[in-house]
Write a protein that holds these residues in place. Sequence first.
Motif, PDB file in Angstrom:
ATOM      1  N   VAL A   1      57.280  34.314  21.272  1.00  0.00           N
ATOM      2  CA  VAL A   1      58.336  35.473  21.635  1.00  0.00           C
ATOM      3  C   VAL A   1      59.656  34.866  21.596  1.00  0.00           C
ATOM      4  O   VAL A   1      60.415  35.796  21.026  1.00  0.00           O
ATOM      5  CB  VAL A   1      57.903  35.886  22.965  1.00  0.00           C
ATOM      6  N   ASN A   2      59.975  33.887  21.970  1.00  0.00           N
ATOM      7  CA  ASN A   2      61.241  33.473  21.808  1.00  0.00           C
ATOM      8  C   ASN A   2      61.968  33.089  20.654  1.00  0.00           C
ATOM      9  O   ASN A   2      63.017  33.023  20.369  1.00  0.00           O
ATOM     10  CB  ASN A   2      61.485  31.988  22.730  1.00  0.00           C
ATOM     11  N   THR A   3      61.075  32.953  19.601  1.00  0.00           N
ATOM     12  CA  THR A   3      61.576  32.450  18.178  1.00  0.00           C
ATOM     13  C   THR A   3      61.508  33.755  17.356  1.00  0.00           C
ATOM     14  O   THR A   3      62.058  33.837  16.247  1.00  0.00           O
ATOM     15  CB  THR A   3      60.679  31.204  17.383  1.00  0.00           C
ATOM     16  N   SER A   4      60.747  34.798  17.702  1.00  0.00           N
ATOM     17  CA  SER A   4      60.440  36.163  16.889  1.00  0.00           C
ATOM     18  C   SER A   4      61.819  36.904  16.583  1.00  0.00           C
ATOM     19  O   SER A   4      62.688  36.804  17.514  1.00  0.00           O
ATOM     20  CB  SER A   4      59.464  36.837  17.406  1.00  0.00           C
ATOM     21  N   SER A   5      61.866  37.354  15.489  1.00  0.00           N
ATOM     22  CA  SER A   5      62.889  38.426  15.315  1.00  0.00           C
ATOM     23  C   SER A   5      62.845  39.639  16.266  1.00  0.00           C
ATOM     24  O   SER A   5      63.842  40.401  16.446  1.00  0.00           O
ATOM     25  CB  SER A   5      62.719  39.037  14.068  1.00  0.00           C
ATOM     26  N   ALA A   6      61.589  39.773  17.048  1.00  0.00           N
ATOM     27  CA  ALA A   6      61.353  41.007  17.843  1.00  0.00           C
ATOM     28  C   ALA A   6      61.748  40.828  19.356  1.00  0.00           C
ATOM     29  O   ALA A   6      61.290  41.374  20.447  1.00  0.00           O
ATOM     30  CB  ALA A   6      60.016  41.416  17.832  1.00  0.00           C
ATOM     31  N   LYS A   7      62.445  39.318  19.627  1.00  0.00           N
ATOM     32  CA  LYS A   7      62.716  38.732  20.901  1.00  0.00           C
ATOM     33  C   LYS A   7      63.268  39.668  21.776  1.00  0.00           C
ATOM     34  O   LYS A   7      62.983  40.331  23.015  1.00  0.00           O
ATOM     35  CB  LYS A   7      63.332  37.540  21.110  1.00  0.00           C
ATOM     36  N   ASP A   8      64.400  40.288  21.469  1.00  0.00           N
ATOM     37  CA  ASP A   8      65.165  41.392  22.264  1.00  0.00           C
ATOM     38  C   ASP A   8      64.194  42.607  22.489  1.00  0.00           C
ATOM     39  O   ASP A   8      64.525  43.178  23.535  1.00  0.00           O
ATOM     40  CB  ASP A   8      66.666  41.758  21.102  1.00  0.00           C
TER      41      ASP A   8
ATOM     42  N   PHE B   1      52.658  41.803  19.675  1.00  0.00           N
ATOM     43  CA  PHE B   1      53.847  42.685  19.138  1.00  0.00           C
ATOM     44  C   PHE B   1      54.739  41.732  18.046  1.00  0.00           C
ATOM     45  O   PHE B   1      55.167  42.279  17.118  1.00  0.00           O
ATOM     46  CB  PHE B   1      54.474  43.170  20.165  1.00  0.00           C
ATOM     47  N   ALA B   2      55.177  40.498  18.685  1.00  0.00           N
ATOM     48  CA  ALA B   2      55.784  39.686  17.907  1.00  0.00           C
ATOM     49  C   ALA B   2      55.214  39.371  16.340  1.00  0.00           C
ATOM     50  O   ALA B   2      55.944  39.314  15.507  1.00  0.00           O
ATOM     51  CB  ALA B   2      56.189  38.241  18.657  1.00  0.00           C
ATOM     52  N   LEU B   3      53.855  39.234  16.339  1.00  0.00           N
ATOM     53  CA  LEU B   3      53.095  39.020  15.096  1.00  0.00           C
ATOM     54  C   LEU B   3      53.107  40.166  14.408  1.00  0.00           C
ATOM     55  O   LEU B   3      53.312  40.163  13.184  1.00  0.00           O
ATOM     56  CB  LEU B   3      51.818  38.499  15.566  1.00  0.00           C
ATOM     57  N   MET B   4      53.155  41.416  14.931  1.00  0.00           N
ATOM     58  CA  MET B   4      53.004  42.659  14.225  1.00  0.00           C
ATOM     59  C   MET B   4      54.469  43.008  13.679  1.00  0.00           C
ATOM     60  O   MET B   4      54.472  43.290  12.550  1.00  0.00           O
ATOM     61  CB  MET B   4      52.546  43.842  15.081  1.00  0.00           C
ATOM     62  N   TYR B   5      55.434  42.697  14.327  1.00  0.00           N
ATOM     63  CA  TYR B   5      56.759  42.754  13.916  1.00  0.00           C
ATOM     64  C   TYR B   5      57.110  41.923  12.600  1.00  0.00           C
ATOM     65  O   TYR B   5      57.575  42.349  11.818  1.00  0.00           O
ATOM     66  CB  TYR B   5      57.992  42.468  15.072  1.00  0.00           C
ATOM     67  N   GLU B   6      56.769  40.649  12.799  1.00  0.00           N
ATOM     68  CA  GLU B   6      56.840  39.635  11.549  1.00  0.00           C
ATOM     69  C   GLU B   6      56.326  40.180  10.640  1.00  0.00           C
ATOM     70  O   GLU B   6      56.561  40.076   9.311  1.00  0.00           O
ATOM     71  CB  GLU B   6      56.582  38.146  12.111  1.00  0.00           C
ATOM     72  N   ILE B   7      54.928  40.606  10.672  1.00  0.00           N
ATOM     73  CA  ILE B   7      54.287  41.040   9.383  1.00  0.00           C
ATOM     74  C   ILE B   7      55.030  42.321   8.846  1.00  0.00           C
ATOM     75  O   ILE B   7      54.940  42.291   7.782  1.00  0.00           O
ATOM     76  CB  ILE B   7      52.794  41.582   9.925  1.00  0.00           C
ATOM     77  N   SER B   8      55.362  43.091   9.563  1.00  0.00           N
ATOM     78  CA  SER B   8      55.988  44.336   9.127  1.00  0.00           C
ATOM     79  C   SER B   8      57.316  43.858   8.282  1.00  0.00           C
ATOM     80  O   SER B   8      58.097  44.758   7.421  1.00  0.00           O
ATOM     81  CB  SER B   8      56.535  45.103  10.225  1.00  0.00           C
ATOM     82  N   LEU B   9      57.962  42.832   8.581  1.00  0.00           N
ATOM     83  CA  LEU B   9      58.989  42.330   7.873  1.00  0.00           C
ATOM     84  C   LEU B   9      58.805  41.848   6.450  1.00  0.00           C
ATOM     85  O   LEU B   9      59.739  41.913   5.407  1.00  0.00           O
ATOM     86  CB  LEU B   9      59.959  41.171   8.383  1.00  0.00           C
ATOM     87  N   GLY B  10      57.629  41.719   6.103  1.00  0.00           N
ATOM     88  CA  GLY B  10      56.949  41.053   4.660  1.00  0.00           C
ATOM     89  C   GLY B  10      57.884  39.848   4.377  1.00  0.00           C
ATOM     90  O   GLY B  10      57.916  38.841   5.052  1.00  0.00           O
TER      91      GLY B  10
ATOM     92  N   LEU C   1      64.693  52.067  17.088  1.00  0.00           N
ATOM     93  CA  LEU C   1      63.846  50.750  16.498  1.00  0.00           C
ATOM     94  C   LEU C   1      63.285  50.956  14.887  1.00  0.00           C
ATOM     95  O   LEU C   1      63.014  49.814  14.145  1.00  0.00           O
ATOM     96  CB  LEU C   1      62.734  50.785  17.581  1.00  0.00           C
ATOM     97  N   LYS C   2      63.196  52.140  14.693  1.00  0.00           N
ATOM     98  CA  LYS C   2      62.714  52.624  13.078  1.00  0.00           C
ATOM     99  C   LYS C   2      61.551  51.761  12.807  1.00  0.00           C
ATOM    100  O   LYS C   2      61.584  50.922  11.865  1.00  0.00           O
ATOM    101  CB  LYS C   2      63.841  52.146  12.389  1.00  0.00           C
TER     102      LYS C   2
END
Length: 506
Positions: free
Chosen positions: A67-74, A89-98, A164-165
């Motif tokens: 959670v603390n290293t993810s781009s979705a932390k905020d 959620f952090a994992l889903m978010y990183e996957i969405s970034l491709g 958030l888009k």
Amino acid sequence: MAATASSATMARRLRAFKRWMKSQGIDCSDALEITHSVEQGICVYAKCDLEEGDVVATIPKDSCLTVNTSSAKDIIEDYGFEGPLALSFALMYEISLGHASPWAPYLHLLPDSEPLPLVWTLDEVDSLLCGTELHKMQMVKEDKVLIYDDWKENILPLMDSTSLKLNPDFFGAEQYIAAKSLVASRSFEVDDYHGFGMVPLADLFNHKTGAENVHFTTELSNGGSNNDTDNNDEGKNTSDDKPLYENSCDDGNSEDPSYLRDDSKILETIIVKSVKAGDEVFNTYGSMGNAGLLHRYGFTEPDNPNDIVNIDLELVLHWSSALFSGRHSRGRLSLWRRLDYHGCDSQNSEYFEISSNGEPQVELLILLYIMLLPEEAYNKLDLYACTAGNLNLNEIAISLEKGMISFGKTSEISKELLLTKSVCDALSGLADARESLYTSNSVDNDIDALKNCSISDRKLYHSLTLRVSERMILKKLRTYAATAAAQSHTTTAKGFLSRKKSKKIT
């Protein structure tokens, strides 16, 4: 993400992952070889002999997806997400970034989801798991309901946020369940600050019961290390009975906040059991039966020594009702409880375990013994139980034809005395009743199907392995009962002849 990637594609992704590890400061020893095959998936092998104490990898904590290293932390902090929800959620978010995700080469190596029953359709659950402990306890269906509600309450509202888009293709219920399966089966506890996270390289070592070769520890700046940074299920067997919703991120060693320190920045992979060159290097996810392994990790093990089959108390009472009146069954059950006996409890169900060698839990034997006691012996024992007051029930004994049985601590009760012919017959009947919960196919049909099934058909292969392992335990229970019945008959016959001989001498 690697769903049905070809061998060539996986080979390219492995090379990209190895380059990425070097760029992230992950040091993987040349003594390890990471391979992929269609049948086995990703495996780690020893290229040379490895000895206890060898450090074969170091992994910076900043390279772990937490959670603390993810781009979705905020976003996670703003919405108050915690625990497994936050990491999923952090994992889903990183996957969405491709490819824009810092973990893209690592994520491309992962499957879309782990083949946990959680991600199966309900029809697959009902057809493939019918009769098994997973199906009987309704654990998979409970998981699906709880996780869907979790998504609906927490993730779905974010989809409407214009700021958030979020791309709905990556944040739907199906994607959340897939992320949960990866988190549940692959996450490790990193430390107090990072919590649980996805640890590249560490999650590539396969499980083998009782054959742990590697151990993950935290390297401290003072040169010491802490061995508690383990896969969170190490040594625990309770997960067999626990819904996946209460997954790995809720467990761990949090009651000891000093076991990790802020100045420890590296995870070490250490050999704890020697490995010969060419052999696979295994981790272990804990001691659990195939039902627990399939539920939490999506695979099974042949000849798993931790396998069990449960005989529900409800099934015992159903058996009793076919032989005795309801009053008889209720009275005998009440006496059993007053003697301070009980079965195992899980999810509002009481049951008795049958071990992998077919041996029944002693509390079941005691219950069957009491159920089958002659009326006079039952009344005598009932009187003792009613008048004992505060006396130690271990001192209560009843003299029966086979000997003196003390109804106290189970460890002090002789199973041989409990295993009368009628108790053994009851065990066989209960084994048949439990067997009837499976489909009409015989265990031999399941064994033949397993022999002809490819391990690459993971749902069918592992569900068949679970079914066969459970049904073989029931077969062993019948053998156990038959053997004990034969011994009981021999003992009774010897006793009868001995009494006749004594009378002649007199």
